[in-house]
Design a protein around this motif. Sequence first.
Motif, PDB file in Angstrom:
ATOM      1  N   ASP A 222      59.030  45.170 -32.626  1.00 38.05           N
ATOM      2  CA  ASP A 222      59.915  44.134 -33.174  1.00 38.05           C
ATOM      3  C   ASP A 222      60.365  43.118 -32.125  1.00 38.05           C
ATOM      4  OD1 ASP A 222      61.504  46.370 -32.128  1.00 38.05           O
ATOM      5  OD2 ASP A 222      63.248  45.268 -32.881  1.00 38.05           O
ATOM      6  N   GLN A 223      59.980  43.319 -30.859  1.00 36.13           N
ATOM      7  CA  GLN A 223      60.353  42.392 -29.796  1.00 36.13           C
ATOM      8  C   GLN A 223      59.162  41.587 -29.266  1.00 36.13           C
ATOM      9  OE1 GLN A 223      62.030  45.325 -27.122  1.00 36.13           O
ATOM     10  NE2 GLN A 223      64.108  44.813 -27.794  1.00 36.13           N
ATOM     11  N   GLU A 224      57.985  41.864 -29.780  1.00 33.47           N
ATOM     12  CA  GLU A 224      56.790  41.206 -29.245  1.00 33.47           C
ATOM     13  C   GLU A 224      56.843  39.688 -29.363  1.00 33.47           C
ATOM     14  OE1 GLU A 224      53.595  43.220 -31.219  1.00 33.47           O
ATOM     15  OE2 GLU A 224      53.666  44.910 -29.818  1.00 33.47           O
ATOM     16  N   HIS A 225      57.537  39.167 -30.344  1.00 31.98           N
ATOM     17  CA  HIS A 225      57.645  37.716 -30.512  1.00 31.98           C
ATOM     18  C   HIS A 225      58.648  37.090 -29.549  1.00 31.98           C
ATOM     19  CE1 HIS A 225      61.061  39.108 -32.873  1.00 31.98           C
ATOM     20  NE2 HIS A 225      61.548  37.880 -32.843  1.00 31.98           N
ATOM     21  N   LEU A 226      59.384  37.916 -28.830  1.00 33.51           N
ATOM     22  CA  LEU A 226      60.435  37.415 -27.942  1.00 33.51           C
ATOM     23  C   LEU A 226      59.972  37.219 -26.496  1.00 33.51           C
ATOM     24  CD1 LEU A 226      63.367  39.683 -29.192  1.00 33.51           C
ATOM     25  CD2 LEU A 226      62.975  37.269 -29.746  1.00 33.51           C
ATOM     26  N   VAL A 227      58.899  37.864 -26.107  1.00 35.61           N
ATOM     27  CA  VAL A 227      58.463  37.807 -24.709  1.00 35.61           C
ATOM     28  C   VAL A 227      56.940  37.882 -24.642  1.00 35.61           C
ATOM     29  CG1 VAL A 227      58.648  40.304 -24.287  1.00 35.61           C
ATOM     30  CG2 VAL A 227      58.919  38.725 -22.381  1.00 35.61           C
ATOM     31  N   ALA A 228      56.374  37.133 -23.718  1.00 38.07           N
ATOM     32  CA  ALA A 228      54.921  37.122 -23.543  1.00 38.07           C
ATOM     33  C   ALA A 228      54.444  38.471 -23.007  1.00 38.07           C
ATOM     34  CB  ALA A 228      54.514  36.015 -22.579  1.00 38.07           C
ATOM     35  N   PRO A 229      53.225  38.857 -23.350  1.00 38.16           N
ATOM     36  CA  PRO A 229      52.677  40.092 -22.786  1.00 38.16           C
ATOM     37  C   PRO A 229      52.471  39.960 -21.272  1.00 38.16           C
ATOM     38  CG  PRO A 229      51.032  38.966 -24.131  1.00 38.16           C
ATOM     39  CD  PRO A 229      52.306  38.193 -24.258  1.00 38.16           C
ATOM     40  N   VAL A 230      52.464  41.087 -20.601  1.00 48.98           N
ATOM     41  CA  VAL A 230      52.332  41.108 -19.140  1.00 48.98           C
ATOM     42  C   VAL A 230      51.062  40.402 -18.688  1.00 48.98           C
ATOM     43  CG1 VAL A 230      52.079  42.610 -17.125  1.00 48.98           C
ATOM     44  CG2 VAL A 230      53.752  43.174 -18.905  1.00 48.98           C
ATOM     45  N   VAL A 231      49.973  40.556 -19.413  1.00 54.75           N
ATOM     46  CA  VAL A 231      48.714  39.937 -18.986  1.00 54.75           C
ATOM     47  C   VAL A 231      48.856  38.408 -18.912  1.00 54.75           C
ATOM     48  CG1 VAL A 231      47.613  39.808 -21.278  1.00 54.75           C
ATOM     49  CG2 VAL A 231      46.205  40.059 -19.214  1.00 54.75           C
ATOM     50  N   LYS A 232      49.614  37.798 -19.823  1.00 60.43           N
ATOM     51  CA  LYS A 232      49.848  36.349 -19.747  1.00 60.43           C
ATOM     52  C   LYS A 232      50.677  36.013 -18.520  1.00 60.43           C
ATOM     53  CE  LYS A 232      51.598  32.259 -21.927  1.00 60.43           C
ATOM     54  NZ  LYS A 232      52.245  31.596 -23.005  1.00 60.43           N
ATOM     55  N   SER A 233      51.697  36.821 -18.247  1.00 54.53           N
ATOM     56  CA  SER A 233      52.522  36.589 -17.068  1.00 54.53           C
ATOM     57  C   SER A 233      51.694  36.661 -15.796  1.00 54.53           C
ATOM     58  CB  SER A 233      53.663  37.607 -17.004  1.00 54.53           C
ATOM     59  OG  SER A 233      54.526  37.444 -18.098  1.00 54.53           O
ATOM     60  N   LEU A 234      50.791  37.621 -15.723  1.00 55.27           N
ATOM     61  CA  LEU A 234      49.954  37.750 -14.527  1.00 55.27           C
ATOM     62  C   LEU A 234      49.010  36.553 -14.390  1.00 55.27           C
ATOM     63  CD1 LEU A 234      49.225  41.575 -14.480  1.00 55.27           C
ATOM     64  CD2 LEU A 234      50.855  40.273 -13.091  1.00 55.27           C
TER      65      LEU A 234
ATOM     66  N   PHE B  10      58.477  45.424 -16.508  1.00 57.79           N
ATOM     67  CA  PHE B  10      57.840  44.364 -15.741  1.00 57.79           C
ATOM     68  C   PHE B  10      58.815  43.202 -15.656  1.00 57.79           C
ATOM     69  CE2 PHE B  10      55.646  40.274 -15.900  1.00 57.79           C
ATOM     70  CZ  PHE B  10      54.800  40.358 -14.805  1.00 57.79           C
ATOM     71  N   LEU B  11      58.870  42.567 -14.518  1.00 59.75           N
ATOM     72  CA  LEU B  11      59.628  41.341 -14.373  1.00 59.75           C
ATOM     73  C   LEU B  11      58.778  40.327 -13.636  1.00 59.75           C
ATOM     74  CD1 LEU B  11      60.752  40.671 -11.259  1.00 59.75           C
ATOM     75  CD2 LEU B  11      62.231  42.582 -11.772  1.00 59.75           C
TER      76      LEU B  11
ATOM     77  N   ARG C 241      60.320  36.292 -16.689  1.00 60.78           N
ATOM     78  CA  ARG C 241      59.982  37.255 -17.733  1.00 60.78           C
ATOM     79  C   ARG C 241      60.655  38.588 -17.459  1.00 60.78           C
ATOM     80  NH1 ARG C 241      55.069  34.837 -19.025  1.00 60.78           N
ATOM     81  NH2 ARG C 241      55.739  33.097 -20.284  1.00 60.78           N
ATOM     82  N   LEU C 242      60.978  39.283 -18.537  1.00 63.85           N
ATOM     83  CA  LEU C 242      61.498  40.641 -18.438  1.00 63.85           C
ATOM     84  C   LEU C 242      60.985  41.425 -19.637  1.00 63.85           C
ATOM     85  CD1 LEU C 242      63.217  42.823 -17.132  1.00 63.85           C
ATOM     86  CD2 LEU C 242      65.198  41.908 -18.373  1.00 63.85           C
ATOM     87  N   ASN C 243      60.158  42.408 -19.364  1.00 58.08           N
ATOM     88  CA  ASN C 243      59.591  43.281 -20.390  1.00 58.08           C
ATOM     89  C   ASN C 243      59.989  44.710 -20.052  1.00 58.08           C
ATOM     90  OD1 ASN C 243      57.857  40.915 -19.804  1.00 58.08           O
ATOM     91  ND2 ASN C 243      56.574  41.653 -21.462  1.00 58.08           N
ATOM     92  N   ILE C 244      60.790  45.321 -20.890  1.00 57.19           N
ATOM     93  CA  ILE C 244      61.127  46.737 -20.723  1.00 57.19           C
ATOM     94  C   ILE C 244      60.326  47.507 -21.773  1.00 57.19           C
ATOM     95  CG2 ILE C 244      62.947  48.486 -20.736  1.00 57.19           C
ATOM     96  CD1 ILE C 244      63.140  46.471 -18.396  1.00 57.19           C
TER      97      ILE C 244
ATOM     98  N   GLY D 156      66.823  47.039 -17.380  1.00 59.42           N
ATOM     99  CA  GLY D 156      66.973  45.592 -17.448  1.00 59.42           C
ATOM    100  C   GLY D 156      68.007  45.085 -16.453  1.00 59.42           C
ATOM    101  N   ARG D 157      69.119  45.771 -16.372  1.00 62.20           N
ATOM    102  CA  ARG D 157      70.162  45.416 -15.396  1.00 62.20           C
ATOM    103  C   ARG D 157      69.603  45.518 -13.976  1.00 62.20           C
ATOM    104  NH1 ARG D 157      75.629  44.991 -14.941  1.00 62.20           N
ATOM    105  NH2 ARG D 157      75.943  45.490 -17.142  1.00 62.20           N
ATOM    106  N   PHE D 158      68.869  46.591 -13.701  1.00 57.92           N
ATOM    107  CA  PHE D 158      68.251  46.756 -12.383  1.00 57.92           C
ATOM    108  C   PHE D 158      67.322  45.575 -12.084  1.00 57.92           C
ATOM    109  CE2 PHE D 158      64.479  48.105 -10.007  1.00 57.92           C
ATOM    110  CZ  PHE D 158      65.067  48.434  -8.789  1.00 57.92           C
TER     111      PHE D 158
END
Length: 154
Positions: A26-38, A62-63, A84-87, A97-99
């Motif tokens: 349910d959060q996939e639309h909120l953040v890009a996948p890690v592969v895009k970030s890389l 991943f951040l 980016r922040l993906n937990i 996330g705080r860390f």
Amino acid sequence: MPISLHLQEITPDNFEAAINLRVRPDQEHLVAPVVKSLAEAYVHPGIAWPRLICDDDEVVGFLMAFFDIDWTGAGTDFRSGLWRLNIADGKQGRGYGRFAVESVADEIRRRGGTRLTTTWHPGADGPTGFYLALGFQPTGETSGDQTVGTLELN
């Protein structure tokens, strides 16, 4: 926060773990996948700072931070922050996330910065509450359809 939390650079040894990290469906639309970030990190060397968030040997997130980008393109507003922040699914609510935010803040301070900028999707299903609870203040700006917020670093 557990002592076992640490960041790892992305290497050939952990690349698969990085790209296999998934947020809740349910959060996939909120953040890009890690592969895009890389991929973005590859084309923005020296600006992008991708890291895995690990709890002992387990990858839990991943951040990707950014440093000294020309925010407006005018050459007068350079910012650093959290890109980016993906937990991982099943790992939220444990302080990861705080860390991540604190780790980016520490790196910005180390580089001489005094403010952390980030963006987030507004709305009931977005992370607004998370960022506000950490002390971020919305600036009134938007980046695309995202809210821009800043955290002053002491």
